[in-house]
Design a protein around this motif. Structure first.
Motif, PDB file in Angstrom:
ATOM      1  N   TYR A 143       0.842  -1.208   0.000  1.00  0.00           N
ATOM      2  CA  TYR A 143       0.000   0.000   0.000  1.00  0.00           C
ATOM      3  C   TYR A 143       0.874   1.255   0.000  1.00  0.00           C
ATOM      4  CZ  TYR A 143      -3.307   3.587   1.519  1.00  0.00           C
ATOM      5  OH  TYR A 143      -4.050   4.745   1.617  1.00  0.00           O
ATOM      6  N   ASN A 147       0.941   4.263  -2.835  1.00  0.00           N
ATOM      7  CA  ASN A 147       0.824   5.707  -2.592  1.00  0.00           C
ATOM      8  C   ASN A 147       1.911   6.505  -3.307  1.00  0.00           C
ATOM      9  OD1 ASN A 147      -1.513   6.222  -0.971  1.00  0.00           O
ATOM     10  ND2 ASN A 147      -0.531   5.048   0.670  1.00  0.00           N
ATOM     11  N   ARG A 150       0.871   6.547  -7.144  1.00  0.00           N
ATOM     12  CA  ARG A 150      -0.288   7.418  -7.374  1.00  0.00           C
ATOM     13  C   ARG A 150       0.131   8.882  -7.310  1.00  0.00           C
ATOM     14  NH1 ARG A 150      -5.571   6.913  -3.553  1.00  0.00           N
ATOM     15  NH2 ARG A 150      -3.967   6.938  -1.934  1.00  0.00           N
ATOM     16  N   GLY A 168      -9.246   2.689  -1.189  1.00  0.00           N
ATOM     17  CA  GLY A 168      -8.070   1.856  -1.428  1.00  0.00           C
ATOM     18  C   GLY A 168      -8.200   0.612  -0.569  1.00  0.00           C
ATOM     19  N   PRO A 210      -1.326   9.374   1.578  1.00  0.00           N
ATOM     20  CA  PRO A 210      -2.312   8.945   0.570  1.00  0.00           C
ATOM     21  C   PRO A 210      -3.013  10.142  -0.081  1.00  0.00           C
ATOM     22  CG  PRO A 210      -2.682   7.844   2.704  1.00  0.00           C
ATOM     23  CD  PRO A 210      -1.747   8.983   2.947  1.00  0.00           C
ATOM     24  N   PHE A 212      -5.926  11.408  -1.397  1.00  0.00           N
ATOM     25  CA  PHE A 212      -7.378  11.430  -1.599  1.00  0.00           C
ATOM     26  C   PHE A 212      -8.002  12.395  -0.618  1.00  0.00           C
ATOM     27  CE2 PHE A 212      -6.940   8.225   1.735  1.00  0.00           C
ATOM     28  CZ  PHE A 212      -8.065   8.345   2.521  1.00  0.00           C
ATOM     29  N   ARG A 214     -11.515  13.301   1.727  1.00  0.00           N
ATOM     30  CA  ARG A 214     -12.478  12.480   2.480  1.00  0.00           C
ATOM     31  C   ARG A 214     -13.804  12.357   1.741  1.00  0.00           C
ATOM     32  NH1 ARG A 214      -9.488   9.386   5.697  1.00  0.00           N
ATOM     33  NH2 ARG A 214      -8.032  10.650   6.912  1.00  0.00           N
ATOM     34  N   SER A 229     -15.382   8.937   0.585  1.00  0.00           N
ATOM     35  CA  SER A 229     -14.279   7.989   0.445  1.00  0.00           C
ATOM     36  C   SER A 229     -14.423   6.853   1.446  1.00  0.00           C
ATOM     37  CB  SER A 229     -12.952   8.705   0.724  1.00  0.00           C
ATOM     38  OG  SER A 229     -12.698   9.673  -0.260  1.00  0.00           O
ATOM     39  N   GLY A 230     -13.659   5.806   1.256  1.00  0.00           N
ATOM     40  CA  GLY A 230     -13.589   4.737   2.238  1.00  0.00           C
ATOM     41  C   GLY A 230     -13.318   5.341   3.608  1.00  0.00           C
ATOM     42  N   CYS A 312      -6.217  -1.125   4.358  1.00  0.00           N
ATOM     43  CA  CYS A 312      -4.806  -0.787   4.174  1.00  0.00           C
ATOM     44  C   CYS A 312      -4.064  -0.658   5.510  1.00  0.00           C
ATOM     45  CB  CYS A 312      -4.673   0.473   3.337  1.00  0.00           C
ATOM     46  SG  CYS A 312      -5.488   1.861   4.100  1.00  0.00           S
ATOM     47  N   GLU A 319     -14.491  -0.871   6.622  1.00  0.00           N
ATOM     48  CA  GLU A 319     -14.409   0.445   5.991  1.00  0.00           C
ATOM     49  C   GLU A 319     -15.711   0.611   5.203  1.00  0.00           C
ATOM     50  OE1 GLU A 319     -10.454   1.311   4.449  1.00  0.00           O
ATOM     51  OE2 GLU A 319     -11.409   2.082   2.638  1.00  0.00           O
TER      52      GLU A 319
HETATM   53  C1  3EB Z   1      -7.913   5.905   5.785  1.00  0.00           C
HETATM   54  O1  3EB Z   1      -8.795   6.657   6.218  1.00  0.00           O
HETATM   55  C2  3EB Z   1      -8.351   4.508   5.399  1.00  0.00           C
HETATM   56  O2  3EB Z   1      -5.554   5.278  -0.309  1.00  0.00           O
HETATM   57  O3  3EB Z   1      -7.189   5.815  -1.639  1.00  0.00           O
HETATM   58  C3  3EB Z   1      -9.523   5.101   2.703  1.00  0.00           C
HETATM   59  C4  3EB Z   1      -9.914   5.648   1.487  1.00  0.00           C
HETATM   60  C5  3EB Z   1      -8.235   4.654   2.857  1.00  0.00           C
HETATM   61  C6  3EB Z   1      -9.003   5.766   0.430  1.00  0.00           C
HETATM   62  C7  3EB Z   1      -6.763   5.468  -0.535  1.00  0.00           C
HETATM   63  C8  3EB Z   1      -7.325   4.759   1.798  1.00  0.00           C
HETATM   64  C9  3EB Z   1      -7.710   5.317   0.588  1.00  0.00           C
HETATM   65  O4  3EB Z   1      -6.726   6.250   5.693  1.00  0.00           O
HETATM   66  C10 3EB Z   1      -7.770   4.033   4.132  1.00  0.00           C
END
Ligand code: 3EB
Length: 325
Positions: A143, A147, A150, A168, A210, A212, A214, A229-230, A312, A319
């Motif tokens: 993972y 990152n 990406r 992810g 990472p 992304f 929220r 998002s996750g 991850c 999640e």
């Molecule tokens: C987190 O909150 C949990 O790497 O794209 C959630 C949503 C998470 C997207 C990504 C990772 C990703 O960090 C993990």
């Protein structure tokens, strides 16, 4: 209220023998534990994921639109688009690229080529499904390598200050892959006031934070769609409630509420009341407990797709991601 220009459908292949939507209005289809369904026209984009449904059934996620969609392939990215939206998907070629981060960077650069070729300025939502996500590869977790790849592609090609919403998650059925939705204008990004922004996570979680947001809000013709998002049991940047399923469920729902509240502030129109959730479970046996909590928090009518997934962070038991429109 005008109708949304797109919708998501979760189809149980045990019960389905026909499409719930007109075949020429499909942006794309995504398989969980299943290959291309017979009822999907051959020109519709389809991609299999490495994830399987939590109950072992075969499920297909379909993104449909309110206008005819044109299938298009650019390089290795298969997709479809209409006047407003594009869908695309790509498998990672890890063997061909030499390393996971190189494969991820190459795949994302291919996605930006697809966006340029189809005339779409901005990705609005990404899904990243990786095999062996928490395994170590030559001294760095996969993972964390993901990152790096990406962000390399984003710093070269993303034409907006902040990345859109994403998920992810890990699975083990077939190759890693990425799929996405894109539009002509960037989505508005939303953060969670209870959490450190993922792109500002400290280096303890890896050399590259990472990329992304929220949540992201896509607006078109007075209709807004919220993509969350996750979301997991993380407060600040720390995982809470180790080995405590009810605790992680409650914290995840508190995070979903917090990001929803922030999105309601950021939205320019009222967000709709239709929710679709994708719920990733470390262990399929969690399903009933999570389902009861989701019923209580979102209502029994809220659509949901349960998947068996590896988060991850190994200590995360679940999640949840959401679409609201
Ligand atoms: C987190 O909150 C949990 O790497 O794209 C959630 C949503 C998470 C997207 C990504 C990772 C990703 O960090 C993990």
């Amino acid at each position: 209220m005008p109708n949304p220009v797109f919708a998501v459908h979760y189809i149980d292949m045990r019960a389905a023998d026909a499409l719930p939507v007109s075949p020429d209005m499909i942006l794309g289809a995504v398989g969980y534990g299943v290959g291309r369904p017979d009822f999907l026209p051959p020109e519709c984009p389809f991609i299999a994921t490495p994830l399987v449904p939590a109950d072992g059934a075969a499920m297909v996620e379909i993104w449909s639109a309110d206008a005819v969609c044109r299938p298009v392939q650019v390089g290795q990215v298969v997709g479809a688009c209409n006047g407003d939206l594009a869908f695309g998907a790509i498998m990672l070629d890890e063997a061909g690229a030499g390393s996971l981060e190189a494969a991820v960077e190459r795949a994302y650069l291919g996605i930006f080529e697809f966006l340029d070729a189809t005339g779409f300025a901005a990705p609005i939502r990404f899904w990243n499904y990786l095999t062996a996500i928490t395994e170590d590869e030559d001294g760095l977790e996969r993972y964390r390598r993901f990152n790096i790849g990406r962000q390399q592609a984003f710093s070269a090609r993303l034409r907006q200050p902040l990345p859109p919403a994403a998920s992810g998650v890990g699975g083990n059925l077939g190759p890693s892959m990425i799929y996405f939705l894109a539009a002509h204008e960037p989505a508005r990004t939303v953060e969670n006031p209870r959490q450190v922004s993922a792109y500002q996570y400290p280096p303890v979680y890896g050399p590259q934070s990472p990329s992304f947001s929220r949540a992201s809000i896509h607006a078109l013709g007075g209709v807004e769609t919220l993509f969350i998002s996750g979301t997991a049991s993380i407060v600040g940047h720390k995982t809470l409630h180790l080995d405590d399923l009810p605790g992680q469920i409650a914290e995840t729902i508190a995070n979903l509420r917090a990001v929803t509240g922030a999105a309601e502030q950021a939205a320019t129109a009222r967000l709709g009341d239709h929710w679709a959730l994708k719920i990733y479970l470390h262990d399929a046996a969690y399903r009933q407990t999570v389902d009861q909590a989701v019923d209580a928090a979102f209502g029994a009518e809220c659509r949901r797709l349960y998947l068996r997934g590896d988060m991850c962070r190994a200590e995360l038991l679940l999640e949840i991601e959401a679409v609201r429109q």
